[in-house]
Design a protein around this motif. Structure first.
Motif, PDB file in Angstrom:
ATOM      1  N   ASP A  72       0.850  -1.179   0.000  1.00 17.66           N
ATOM      2  CA  ASP A  72       0.000   0.000   0.000  1.00 17.66           C
ATOM      3  C   ASP A  72       0.891   1.236   0.000  1.00 17.66           C
ATOM      4  OD1 ASP A  72      -1.970   1.867   0.360  1.00 17.66           O
ATOM      5  OD2 ASP A  72      -2.628   1.126   2.305  1.00 17.66           O
ATOM      6  N   ARG A 102      -5.234   6.031  -1.450  1.00 18.27           N
ATOM      7  CA  ARG A 102      -6.440   5.242  -1.660  1.00 18.27           C
ATOM      8  C   ARG A 102      -7.459   6.145  -2.333  1.00 18.27           C
ATOM      9  NH1 ARG A 102      -7.036   0.670   2.886  1.00 18.27           N
ATOM     10  NH2 ARG A 102      -4.846   0.388   3.293  1.00 18.27           N
ATOM     11  N   ALA A 110     -14.728   1.627   1.377  1.00 14.32           N
ATOM     12  CA  ALA A 110     -13.322   1.262   1.545  1.00 14.32           C
ATOM     13  C   ALA A 110     -13.135   0.431   2.819  1.00 14.32           C
ATOM     14  CB  ALA A 110     -12.469   2.523   1.630  1.00 14.32           C
ATOM     15  N   PHE A 160      -4.741  -1.255  -2.942  1.00 17.64           N
ATOM     16  CA  PHE A 160      -5.876  -0.408  -2.594  1.00 17.64           C
ATOM     17  C   PHE A 160      -5.967   0.859  -3.443  1.00 17.64           C
ATOM     18  CE2 PHE A 160      -6.033  -2.733   1.576  1.00 17.64           C
ATOM     19  CZ  PHE A 160      -7.276  -3.276   1.365  1.00 17.64           C
TER      20      PHE A 160
END
Length: 183
Positions: free
Chosen positions: A3, A7, A23, A69
Motif C-alpha cells: 500500500d 487510496r 473502503a 488499494f
C-alpha cells in the motif's frame, strides 16, 4: 503489492438493498477475521485468500500487502459490519479497457441474493468510474453459486481452462466469464 497510502476510492460509498460498499478500514479487522476464517469461504477463491485466515493475514490485507488499494477494492458491509469484499484489478496497455472482477462473502450470507445485488451495484459504479468496456471473472468449477451471480449480472461463459488450478483436493477447471459494455 504494498500500500502506498494513496487510496483514491476511500470516499466512495455505494448503498444498495441491504448492503453498503465502502473502503476497507483498520477497524474492520475483527469482522474480517470472523467471516474470512471459514474453510468454506476460500474453496472457490485464489490462494491469495488463505485458510486458516489468521490475524496476521487480516493485518497484511488491510495494510495493502495482498491487494492494491489504489484499485477500487471495497468491503461489503451488511448490518453495520464488513462481511465480504469486492474489487477489480484493471489490466494495462492494450487490455487497459478491461479488468478482472473478484468477490467473496461470509457464508452466513450465502444464498440470500446479496452477492447478485452487490455485483450489480458495483458494476454500475466501477464501469463508468474507470471507463471500462470489459469485465471478466474466473470461477472455479466447484463454485456454481458464483457462476449464477455472474450470469444474473449479464456475464456470458466464454470458456473453460481445464485442470488449470491445483487445490488440496486435486486439479480443477477454471471457467471464464465476461461482459462487454458498448462504447
Amino acid at each position: 503489492m504494498a500500500d502506498t497510502g494513496a487510496r483514491p476510492h476511500a470516499d466512495v460509498h455505494i448503498a444498495g438493498d441491504g448492503f453498503l460498499l465502502r473502503a476497507w478500514r483498520p477497524d474492520d479487522l475483527d469482522a474480517l477475521l470472523r467471516h474470512a476464517d471459514d474453510p468454506q469461504v476460500p474453496r472457490g477463491l485464489s490462494e491469495r485468500f488463505p485458510h486458516p485466515y489468521t490475524r496476521a493475514d487480516g493485518e497484511a490485507f488491510l495494510a495493502g500487502h495482498v491487494v492494491d488499494f489504489r484499485h477500487p477494492v471495497f468491503a461489503i458491509e451488511i448490518d453495520g459490519e464488513a462481511r465480504g469484499g469486492i474489487g477489480v484489478r484493471p489490466h494495462a496497455g492494450e487490455r487497459g479497457h478491461a479488468a478482472e472482477l473478484g468477490y467473496w462473502l461470509g457464508r452466513a450470507h450465502w444464498g440470500q441474493g446479496h452477492m447478485t445485488r452487490v455485483v450489480s451495484a458495483y458494476l454500475g459504479w466501477v464501469v463508468p468510474a474507470l471507463s471500462l468496456r470489459r469485465i471478466e471473472a474466473n470461477v472455479l468449477d466447484t463454485n456454481p453459486g458464483s457462476a449464477r451471480v455472474l450470469e444474473k449480472n449479464g456475464f456470458a461463459e466464454e470458456g473453460c481452462r481445464r485442470a488449470a488450478i491445483q487445490k488440496a483436493d486435486g486439479l480443477h477447471d477454471l471457467r471464464l466469464f465476461g461482459r462487454v459494455w458498448p462504447g
